[in-house]
Design a protein around this motif. Structure first.
Motif, mmCIF file in Angstrom:
data_model
loop_
_atom_site.group_PDB
_atom_site.id
_atom_site.type_symbol
_atom_site.label_atom_id
_atom_site.label_comp_id
_atom_site.label_asym_id
_atom_site.label_seq_id
_atom_site.Cartn_x
_atom_site.Cartn_y
_atom_site.Cartn_z
ATOM 1 N N GLN A 119 0.166 0.697 -15.010
ATOM 2 C CA GLN A 119 1.299 1.026 -14.161
ATOM 3 C C GLN A 119 2.402 -0.027 -14.279
ATOM 4 O O GLN A 119 3.582 0.299 -14.156
ATOM 5 N N TYR A 120 2.005 -1.270 -14.526
ATOM 6 C CA TYR A 120 2.978 -2.340 -14.709
ATOM 7 C C TYR A 120 2.552 -3.217 -15.890
ATOM 8 O O TYR A 120 1.363 -3.337 -16.191
ATOM 9 N N ILE A 121 3.544 -3.840 -16.504
ATOM 10 C CA ILE A 121 3.306 -4.765 -17.618
ATOM 11 C C ILE A 121 3.997 -6.078 -17.282
ATOM 12 O O ILE A 121 5.163 -6.089 -16.860
ATOM 13 N N LEU A 122 3.275 -7.172 -17.468
ATOM 14 C CA LEU A 122 3.840 -8.510 -17.267
ATOM 15 C C LEU A 122 3.765 -9.261 -18.586
ATOM 16 O O LEU A 122 2.682 -9.525 -19.100
ATOM 17 N N LYS A 123 4.916 -9.604 -19.131
ATOM 18 C CA LYS A 123 4.973 -10.388 -20.361
ATOM 19 C C LYS A 123 5.222 -11.845 -19.982
ATOM 20 O O LYS A 123 6.177 -12.154 -19.240
ATOM 21 N N VAL A 124 4.387 -12.754 -20.482
ATOM 22 C CA VAL A 124 4.534 -14.177 -20.188
ATOM 23 C C VAL A 124 4.389 -14.987 -21.472
ATOM 24 O O VAL A 124 3.963 -14.467 -22.507
ATOM 25 N N ASN A 125 4.726 -16.279 -21.389
ATOM 26 C CA ASN A 125 4.520 -17.208 -22.492
ATOM 27 C C ASN A 125 3.183 -17.918 -22.335
ATOM 28 O O ASN A 125 2.529 -17.828 -21.286
ATOM 29 N N SER A 126 2.781 -18.652 -23.368
ATOM 30 C CA SER A 126 1.484 -19.324 -23.324
ATOM 31 C C SER A 126 1.477 -20.521 -22.385
ATOM 32 O O SER A 126 0.410 -21.058 -22.082
ATOM 33 N N ASP A 127 2.652 -20.957 -21.900
ATOM 34 C CA ASP A 127 2.695 -22.048 -20.923
ATOM 35 C C ASP A 127 3.049 -21.547 -19.530
ATOM 36 O O ASP A 127 3.497 -22.313 -18.671
ATOM 37 N N SER A 128 2.851 -20.256 -19.301
ATOM 38 C CA SER A 128 3.101 -19.662 -17.987
ATOM 39 C C SER A 128 1.809 -19.596 -17.187
ATOM 40 O O SER A 128 0.747 -19.275 -17.736
ATOM 41 N N PHE A 129 1.905 -19.880 -15.903
ATOM 42 C CA PHE A 129 0.762 -19.750 -15.005
ATOM 43 C C PHE A 129 1.017 -18.563 -14.089
ATOM 44 O O PHE A 129 2.040 -18.492 -13.406
ATOM 45 N N VAL A 130 0.079 -17.621 -14.070
ATOM 46 C CA VAL A 130 0.243 -16.392 -13.291
ATOM 47 C C VAL A 130 -0.649 -16.446 -12.058
ATOM 48 O O VAL A 130 -1.866 -16.652 -12.156
ATOM 49 N N ASN A 131 -0.035 -16.258 -10.909
ATOM 50 C CA ASN A 131 -0.770 -16.101 -9.655
ATOM 51 C C ASN A 131 -1.098 -14.611 -9.518
ATOM 52 O O ASN A 131 -0.354 -13.844 -8.913
ATOM 53 N N VAL A 132 -2.213 -14.222 -10.130
ATOM 54 C CA VAL A 132 -2.509 -12.799 -10.305
ATOM 55 C C VAL A 132 -2.641 -12.076 -8.975
ATOM 56 O O VAL A 132 -2.107 -10.975 -8.791
ATOM 57 N N HIS A 133 -3.348 -12.683 -8.027
ATOM 58 C CA HIS A 133 -3.563 -12.017 -6.747
ATOM 59 C C HIS A 133 -2.237 -11.745 -6.048
ATOM 60 O O HIS A 133 -1.992 -10.640 -5.545
ATOM 61 N N GLU A 134 -1.371 -12.718 -5.992
ATOM 62 C CA GLU A 134 -0.071 -12.557 -5.341
ATOM 63 C C GLU A 134 0.785 -11.534 -6.093
ATOM 64 O O GLU A 134 1.524 -10.743 -5.477
ATOM 65 N N THR A 135 0.714 -11.528 -7.419
ATOM 66 C CA THR A 135 1.506 -10.589 -8.213
ATOM 67 C C THR A 135 1.085 -9.150 -7.941
ATOM 68 O O THR A 135 1.929 -8.253 -7.783
#
Length: 412
Positions: A232-248
């Motif tokens: 339903q959604y796509i998140l593109k990030v870089n290799s030095d990105s930190f994703v707060n998955v739960h909050e997202t």
């Protein structure tokens, strides 16, 4: 008398011998050698001049003497008219010139990138078609440490679920790493792919600086996500990105339509940390952010979302994948997606408060947890930042109102 003459001749011979011996001294020898060298030099010069004159006269005779083809024809002609006609004919000189050697103009790579008829070399072992969120990490094939850090931090939970229970209904998100080919590390990447099953590798060289193949990696990830995974959604990030998955996931669920029995995601979404319009294109070829006029002719760049974290709804991702076939590529992927969004008439939503492009310090307050992506996080800090988020979440859980999420959106 005879004895006297004999003694006189002997004395004279001795004096002559002494003069000769006196001449054979280092100084005398040097004089003799210098005189000899002078004679040899004069002789050599004379012979060289004679030889040069001989060559010059030989060359002159081969070019201009009367036995050459046009002149010989004139001499052998029977009448003056024929001779005049032949003499009037122009002599054509054949001049051979070398064409200037110029470097071939670089061409844009095909999309999808093809090599030996295969656009993709390695594909992930599985993809959950019911995934709510697919996270595409654009990485260098050599950056093993960054991928290891992500798997041991914010990507840890889903990695464990995928490896031990790939049919779990709680796989609300999945992480894939998109890389290119590199002859030095290809075998190691293949072993990594067999171990984790999360590598998507295109069949093209893995480069970045002023090279469109970096953008191709992003497009390859989008194509894989929209055609195979169907999230339903796509998140593109870089290799030095930190994703707060739960909050997202909570935030994306909040902007969708949950009034219906079946959750409906928000369409037309293109959001993240927005760089306002009016920024000038960098024309310095030495800069990694250089954009040639051939790629983008306008001086100003339209609004675009930073590549630290770009959120797209599925329909936007599909539109961009289709439109990429018709649009000239720009090697900076986030600028390229912004240009495509403008061309497609897709509006942007600025969520700068949730996407911080410059990670600076550890999290200390509950308000610090309301972020989706942090950028420029070193690999060595990924694990500690993940622990920081988990511990702070445990402390702040009772301070926030609880909101029920669908079962398939539970954070594992």
């Amino acid at each position: 008398m005879k004895a006297y003459r004999y003694m006189h001749m002997r004395k004279t011979g001795l004096r002559t011998w002494k003069k000769t011996c006196n001449w054979i001294t280092p100084t005398g020898i040097m004089r003799w050698r210098s005189g000899k060298s002078f004679v040899i030099s004069v002789a050599s010069f004379t012979v060289g001049c004679v030889f040069a004159l001989f060559l010059c006269s030989s060359n002159y005779s081969t070019v201009d003497r009367s036995s050459s083809a046009p002149n010989q024809a004139i001499e052998n002609a029977n009448d003056a008219e024929t001779a005049q006609q032949i003499a009037a004919e122009p002599v054509v000189e054949i001049v051979t010139t070398l064409a200037p050697i110029t470097a071939p103009k670089p061409t844009l790579p095909p999309y999808p990138p093809l090599l030996h008829g295969k656009p993709v070399v390695l594909t992930p072992s599985s993809c959950n078609e019911d995934a709510f969120l697919i996270i595409i990490v654009v990485s260098s094939s050599k950056n093993f440490e960054a991928r290891k850090a992500i798997r041991s931090s914010w990507g840890k939970s889903i990695s464990e679920v995928k490896r031990f229970n790939s049919n779990s209904s709680h796989e609300s998100f999945q992480v894939f790493f998109v890389v290119g080919c590199d002859e030095v590390t290809d075998e190691r990447v293949e072993r990594e792919a067999r171990s984790y099953g999360d590598i998507l590798r295109g069949n093209f060289l893995d480069t970045y600086v002023q090279n469109e193949l970096h953008t191709v990696k992003t497009l390859l990830g989008l194509k894989w996500a929209t055609s195979i995974c169907n999230p339903q959604y796509i998140l593109k990030v870089n290799s030095d990105s930190f994703v707060n998955v739960h909050e997202t996931i909570k935030w994306l669920y909040s902007i969708g339509d949950s009034s219906e029995p079946v959750f409906k995601h928000k369409e037309g979404l293109y959001t993240g940390y927005c760089h306002s319009g009016g920024a000038r294109a960098v024309r310095n070829p030495q800069s990694p952010y250089f954009i040639s006029e051939d790629q983008w002719s306008d001086d100003l760049i339209p609004v675009y979302v930073s590549g630290v974290g770009i959120v797209l709804s599925r329909d936007v991702g599909e539109k961009m994948v289709r439109f990429a076939r018709e649009m000239k590529m720009i090697h900076i992927d986030d600028v390229y997606l912004g240009v495509m969004a403008k061309s497609l008439g897709i509006g942007w939503v600025d969520e700068s408060s949730r996407f911080d492009i410059a990670y600076t310090t550890m999290l200390t307050e509950c308000a610090d947890l309301h972020f989706c992506v942090l950028g420029s996080v070193p690999s060595k800090d990924m694990f500690y930042l993940s622990q920081n988020v988990e511990h702070l979440s445990d402390i702040c859980t009772n301070q926030e109102p609880q909101r029920d999420l669908p079962v398939n959106l539970m954070y594992v």
